[in-house]
Design an enzyme around this catalytic site. Structure first.
Site, mmCIF file in Angstrom:
data_model
loop_
_atom_site.group_PDB
_atom_site.id
_atom_site.type_symbol
_atom_site.label_atom_id
_atom_site.label_comp_id
_atom_site.label_asym_id
_atom_site.label_seq_id
_atom_site.Cartn_x
_atom_site.Cartn_y
_atom_site.Cartn_z
ATOM 1 N N LYS A 8 0.828 -1.220 0.000
ATOM 2 C CA LYS A 8 0.000 0.000 0.000
ATOM 3 C C LYS A 8 0.858 1.263 0.000
ATOM 4 O O LYS A 8 0.615 2.187 -0.769
ATOM 5 C CB LYS A 8 -0.916 0.052 1.248
ATOM 6 C CG LYS A 8 -1.887 -1.097 1.358
ATOM 7 C CD LYS A 8 -2.822 -0.912 2.550
ATOM 8 C CE LYS A 8 -2.122 -0.956 3.913
ATOM 9 N NZ LYS A 8 -1.546 -2.274 4.238
ATOM 10 N N ARG A 83 -9.617 1.331 8.692
ATOM 11 C CA ARG A 83 -9.310 -0.087 8.907
ATOM 12 C C ARG A 83 -10.409 -0.792 9.685
ATOM 13 O O ARG A 83 -10.287 -1.999 9.930
ATOM 14 C CB ARG A 83 -8.026 -0.201 9.721
ATOM 15 C CG ARG A 83 -6.755 -0.521 8.930
ATOM 16 C CD ARG A 83 -5.622 -0.349 9.889
ATOM 17 N NE ARG A 83 -4.444 -1.130 9.683
ATOM 18 C CZ ARG A 83 -3.322 -0.640 9.164
ATOM 19 N NH1 ARG A 83 -3.291 0.581 8.683
ATOM 20 N NH2 ARG A 83 -2.243 -1.388 9.123
ATOM 21 N N ARG A 122 11.366 -7.055 5.556
ATOM 22 C CA ARG A 122 11.242 -5.613 5.326
ATOM 23 C C ARG A 122 12.143 -4.829 6.285
ATOM 24 O O ARG A 122 12.235 -5.150 7.456
ATOM 25 C CB ARG A 122 9.783 -5.218 5.550
ATOM 26 C CG ARG A 122 9.500 -3.800 5.198
ATOM 27 C CD ARG A 122 8.059 -3.617 4.843
ATOM 28 N NE ARG A 122 7.234 -3.429 6.034
ATOM 29 C CZ ARG A 122 5.945 -3.063 5.958
ATOM 30 N NH1 ARG A 122 5.359 -2.918 4.791
ATOM 31 N NH2 ARG A 122 5.262 -2.896 7.049
ATOM 32 N N ARG A 155 11.000 -2.896 11.868
ATOM 33 C CA ARG A 155 9.934 -2.432 12.760
ATOM 34 C C ARG A 155 9.537 -3.562 13.705
ATOM 35 O O ARG A 155 9.502 -4.720 13.308
ATOM 36 C CB ARG A 155 8.705 -2.025 11.919
ATOM 37 C CG ARG A 155 8.843 -0.672 11.287
ATOM 38 C CD ARG A 155 7.801 -0.393 10.228
ATOM 39 N NE ARG A 155 6.448 -0.866 10.498
ATOM 40 C CZ ARG A 155 5.417 -0.700 9.661
ATOM 41 N NH1 ARG A 155 5.578 -0.078 8.532
ATOM 42 N NH2 ARG A 155 4.228 -1.162 9.972
ATOM 43 N N ARG A 166 -1.072 -9.248 12.999
ATOM 44 C CA ARG A 166 -1.569 -8.173 12.121
ATOM 45 C C ARG A 166 -2.437 -8.737 10.993
ATOM 46 O O ARG A 166 -3.435 -8.138 10.607
ATOM 47 C CB ARG A 166 -0.390 -7.392 11.532
ATOM 48 C CG ARG A 166 0.306 -6.536 12.567
ATOM 49 C CD ARG A 166 1.644 -6.041 12.069
ATOM 50 N NE ARG A 166 1.538 -5.048 11.031
ATOM 51 C CZ ARG A 166 2.515 -4.758 10.169
ATOM 52 N NH1 ARG A 166 3.654 -5.409 10.226
ATOM 53 N NH2 ARG A 166 2.345 -3.826 9.269
HETATM 54 P P1 AMP Z 1 0.815 0.371 8.824
HETATM 55 O O1 AMP Z 1 2.056 1.153 8.639
HETATM 56 O O2 AMP Z 1 -0.349 0.910 8.015
HETATM 57 O O3 AMP Z 1 0.997 -1.107 8.648
HETATM 58 O O4 AMP Z 1 0.372 0.604 10.366
HETATM 59 C C1 AMP Z 1 1.218 0.211 11.430
HETATM 60 C C2 AMP Z 1 0.423 0.102 12.710
HETATM 61 O O5 AMP Z 1 -0.158 1.387 13.027
HETATM 62 C C3 AMP Z 1 -0.775 -0.846 12.669
HETATM 63 O O6 AMP Z 1 -0.390 -2.197 12.925
HETATM 64 C C4 AMP Z 1 -1.642 -0.272 13.799
HETATM 65 O O7 AMP Z 1 -1.135 -0.602 15.077
HETATM 66 C C5 AMP Z 1 -1.455 1.228 13.604
HETATM 67 N N1 AMP Z 1 -2.450 1.774 12.650
HETATM 68 C C6 AMP Z 1 -2.221 2.286 11.410
HETATM 69 N N2 AMP Z 1 -3.358 2.688 10.837
HETATM 70 C C7 AMP Z 1 -4.338 2.427 11.723
HETATM 71 C C8 AMP Z 1 -5.742 2.602 11.708
HETATM 72 N N3 AMP Z 1 -6.387 3.107 10.645
HETATM 73 N N4 AMP Z 1 -6.436 2.234 12.811
HETATM 74 C C9 AMP Z 1 -5.822 1.737 13.904
HETATM 75 N N5 AMP Z 1 -4.505 1.509 13.968
HETATM 76 C C10 AMP Z 1 -3.760 1.858 12.895
#
Ligand code: AMP
Length: 210
Positions: A8, A83, A122, A155, A166
């Site tokens: 994404k 989400r 990653r 990360r 996740r």
């Molecule tokens: P990402 O970089 O999009 O994979 O997001 C990393 C982490 O941030 C996720 O595993 C969640 O803990 C948090 N996060 C990101 N976007 C959201 C969202 N829309 N709602 C809740 N938690 C989020």
């Protein structure tokens, strides 16, 4: 939209360059808050480390603030948000208040085994957030970012146990959001295997058709 590791962030950046509209990533906003130790960051950190979603009451204000900034006036590409169904409803209400709407939803589809492989390898730049993969997209100098020479790190949420958590969270909480957009005729599903350029061409073809 798409599970963790679907690409994404990579595709949203390519779309940002192509359409000249801002890429807004909820994950990037949260990681910046964690780094700066803001009240949002302090609250969000433990959820993120466990691979769980940050509660809506913590996140929604930040998203609203970001979408109301001047550079988002001509439009934006959301990555990682919404989400959950309540987030999708909150987004709809917010966009109505801003006299705009969601035009298009792209979901990048990638088989589970591939996601685990991608996430496990990653590496992310601590400074600018650029992502690499130890096998598929290594940096020129091991451990250093090609863009800014920042340190690359894994990360916490890209470690194996958290990856599985996740993916499970995605199936349980985010898949219903896809169903909602599908029912509204907004969803385009795009195969996420292949090079980033191939996936980008597929997304562009869908977006332009619409
Ligand atoms: P990402 O970089 O999009 O994979 O997001 C990393 C982490 O941030 C996720 O595993 C969640 O803990 C948090 N996060 C990101 N976007 C959201 C969202 N829309 N709602 C809740 N938690 C989020």
């Amino acid at each position: 939209m798409g599970p963790p590791g679907a690409g994404k962030g990579t595709q949203a950046k390519l779309l940002e360059e192509h359409f000249k509209v801002r890429h807004i990533s909820s994950g990037d906003l949260l990681r910046a808050a964690v780094k700066k130790k803001t009240p949002l960051g302090v609250q969000a950190q433990c959820y993120m480390e466990r691979g769980e979603l940050v509660p809506d009451d913590v996140l929604l204000g930040t998203i609203e603030e970001r979408l109301r900034q001047d550079d988002a006036r001509v439009g934006f590409i959301l990555d990682g948000f919404p989400r959950t169904l309540p987030q999708a409803d909150a987004l709809c209400t917010l966009l109505q208040a801003m006299d705009t709407r969601v035009d298009d939803v792209t979901s990048i589809e990638v088989p589970r085994e591939e996601l685990v492989k991608r996430l496990g390898g990653r590496r992310t730049c601590r400074e600018c957030g650029t992502m690499y993969h130890v096998d598929f997209n290594p940096p020129r100098t091991p451990g250093r970012c090609d863009e800014c020479n920042g340190e690359l790190y894994q990360r916490d949420d890209d470690k194996e146990d958290t990856i599985l958590a996740r993916l499970e969270v995605y199936d349980r909480q985010t898949a219903p959001v896809l169903n909602k957009y599908r029912a509204h005729g907004l969803l385009r599903e795009v195969a996420g295997l292949g090079t980033r350029e191939q996936v980008f061409e597929r997304i562009l073809a869908q977006v332009q058709k619409h």
